[in-house]
Design a protein around this motif. Structure first.
Motif, short mmCIF file in Angstrom:
data_model
loop_
_atom_site.label_atom_id
_atom_site.label_comp_id
_atom_site.label_asym_id
_atom_site.label_seq_id
_atom_site.Cartn_x
_atom_site.Cartn_y
_atom_site.Cartn_z
N GLN A 1 0.83 -1.21 0.00
CA GLN A 1 0.00 0.00 0.00
C GLN A 1 0.86 1.26 0.00
OE1 GLN A 1 -2.38 -0.59 3.48
NE2 GLN A 1 -4.02 -1.64 2.37
N SER A 2 1.91 1.24 0.81
CA SER A 2 2.79 2.41 0.89
C SER A 2 3.47 2.68 -0.44
CB SER A 2 3.86 2.19 1.97
OG SER A 2 3.27 2.05 3.22
N LYS A 3 3.97 1.64 -1.08
CA LYS A 3 4.65 1.80 -2.37
C LYS A 3 3.69 2.29 -3.45
CE LYS A 3 8.44 -1.45 -1.78
NZ LYS A 3 9.08 -2.66 -2.31
N ALA A 4 2.44 1.88 -3.35
CA ALA A 4 1.46 2.28 -4.36
C ALA A 4 0.94 3.70 -4.15
CB ALA A 4 0.28 1.30 -4.35
N ARG A 5 0.78 4.13 -2.92
CA ARG A 5 0.11 5.41 -2.64
C ARG A 5 1.05 6.58 -2.32
NH1 ARG A 5 -4.47 3.05 1.45
NH2 ARG A 5 -5.56 1.78 -0.08
N ASN A 6 2.10 6.31 -1.56
CA ASN A 6 2.92 7.42 -1.05
C ASN A 6 3.62 8.25 -2.12
OD1 ASN A 6 2.04 6.73 1.47
ND2 ASN A 6 3.97 5.88 2.16
N PRO A 7 4.22 7.65 -3.14
CA PRO A 7 4.89 8.48 -4.15
C PRO A 7 3.95 9.49 -4.82
CG PRO A 7 5.61 6.22 -4.36
CD PRO A 7 4.46 6.22 -3.39
N ASP A 8 2.74 9.10 -5.10
CA ASP A 8 1.77 10.00 -5.73
C ASP A 8 1.43 11.19 -4.83
OD1 ASP A 8 1.66 8.39 -7.94
OD2 ASP A 8 -0.20 7.39 -7.37
N GLN A 9 1.57 11.01 -3.52
CA GLN A 9 1.28 12.07 -2.55
C GLN A 9 2.53 12.86 -2.17
OE1 GLN A 9 -1.90 12.71 -1.68
NE2 GLN A 9 -2.39 11.09 -3.14
N GLY A 10 3.67 12.50 -2.76
CA GLY A 10 4.92 13.19 -2.44
C GLY A 10 5.45 12.82 -1.07
N ILE A 11 5.10 11.63 -0.60
CA ILE A 11 5.50 11.19 0.73
C ILE A 11 6.64 10.18 0.63
CG2 ILE A 11 4.77 9.84 2.75
CD1 ILE A 11 2.03 11.13 2.46
N THR A 12 7.64 10.37 1.48
CA THR A 12 8.72 9.41 1.63
C THR A 12 8.87 9.13 3.12
OG1 THR A 12 10.41 11.13 1.80
CG2 THR A 12 9.97 10.26 -0.40
N GLY A 13 9.70 8.15 3.45
CA GLY A 13 9.93 7.87 4.85
C GLY A 13 10.51 6.50 5.05
N VAL A 14 10.50 6.08 6.29
CA VAL A 14 11.01 4.77 6.65
C VAL A 14 10.09 4.17 7.72
CG1 VAL A 14 12.60 5.71 8.38
CG2 VAL A 14 13.05 3.47 7.39
N LEU A 15 9.82 2.88 7.58
CA LEU A 15 8.99 2.16 8.54
C LEU A 15 9.83 1.04 9.13
CD1 LEU A 15 6.26 1.49 9.89
CD2 LEU A 15 5.75 0.06 7.90
N CYS A 16 9.96 1.02 10.44
CA CYS A 16 10.67 -0.04 11.15
C CYS A 16 9.66 -0.83 11.96
CB CYS A 16 11.72 0.56 12.09
SG CYS A 16 12.94 1.57 11.26
N TYR A 17 9.89 -2.15 12.04
CA TYR A 17 8.99 -3.00 12.81
C TYR A 17 9.82 -4.06 13.53
CZ TYR A 17 5.50 -6.46 14.03
OH TYR A 17 4.70 -7.33 14.73
N GLY A 18 9.52 -4.27 14.79
CA GLY A 18 10.17 -5.32 15.55
C GLY A 18 9.52 -5.45 16.91
N GLY A 19 9.41 -6.66 17.38
CA GLY A 19 8.86 -6.90 18.71
C GLY A 19 7.45 -6.38 18.89
N GLY A 20 6.69 -6.34 17.79
CA GLY A 20 5.31 -5.88 17.87
C GLY A 20 5.16 -4.37 17.91
N VAL A 21 6.23 -3.64 17.60
CA VAL A 21 6.21 -2.17 17.64
C VAL A 21 6.59 -1.60 16.28
CG1 VAL A 21 7.25 -0.13 18.70
CG2 VAL A 21 6.75 -2.14 20.10
N PHE A 22 5.83 -0.60 15.84
CA PHE A 22 6.16 0.16 14.63
C PHE A 22 6.84 1.45 15.06
CE2 PHE A 22 2.32 -2.08 13.08
CZ PHE A 22 2.83 -2.63 11.90
N LEU A 23 7.81 1.89 14.29
CA LEU A 23 8.41 3.21 14.40
C LEU A 23 8.51 3.72 12.98
CD1 LEU A 23 9.78 5.41 16.16
CD2 LEU A 23 11.95 4.28 15.62
N GLN A 24 7.91 4.88 12.71
CA GLN A 24 7.91 5.38 11.35
C GLN A 24 8.20 6.87 11.31
OE1 GLN A 24 4.28 4.84 9.02
NE2 GLN A 24 5.48 4.93 7.15
N ALA A 25 9.03 7.24 10.33
CA ALA A 25 9.27 8.64 10.00
C ALA A 25 8.62 8.89 8.65
CB ALA A 25 10.76 8.94 9.94
N ILE A 26 7.84 9.95 8.55
CA ILE A 26 7.13 10.30 7.32
C ILE A 26 7.56 11.71 6.93
CG2 ILE A 26 4.88 10.60 6.22
CD1 ILE A 26 3.72 8.93 8.57
N GLU A 27 7.88 11.91 5.65
CA GLU A 27 8.23 13.23 5.13
C GLU A 27 7.37 13.56 3.94
OE1 GLU A 27 12.87 14.40 5.73
OE2 GLU A 27 12.33 13.30 3.94
N GLY A 28 7.03 14.83 3.82
CA GLY A 28 6.28 15.28 2.67
C GLY A 28 5.63 16.62 2.96
N GLY A 29 4.68 16.99 2.11
CA GLY A 29 3.93 18.21 2.34
C GLY A 29 3.07 18.10 3.59
#
Length: 77
Positions: free
Chosen positions: A26-54
């Motif tokens: 979903q991220s690969k399909a939607r985010n580029p069209d919205q001008g969004i980049t970032g990184v999603l980390c997952y481990g031990g049942g926890v998400f940590l995400q940085a999102i950049e864009g407008g």
């Protein structure tokens, strides 16, 4: 204006390998069209995400994440 948002959340009870792959697809399909980049980390049942864009695009995405049942205990860092 470019903004950066960082959040952490716990994975909902139904998050498994297939759900993680669905999030990536979903991220690969939607985010580029919205001008969004970032990184999603997952481990031990926890998400940590940085999102950049407008500002509007990032705020809308964060609102979607907060309402997504795959995330619980979402905390803006």
């Amino acid at each position: 204006m470019l903004v950066r948002l960082l959040y952490a959340s716990r994975a909902g009870p139904a998050v498994d390998q297939e759900e993680l792959l669905a999030i990536l697809r979903q991220s690969k399909a939607r985010n580029p069209d919205q001008g969004i980049t970032g990184v999603l980390c997952y481990g031990g049942g926890v998400f940590l995400q940085a999102i950049e864009g407008g500002r509007t695009a990032v705020n809308e995405l964060y609102g979607h994440i907060v309402g997504d049942k795959r995330h619980t205990d979402v905390v803006l860092l």
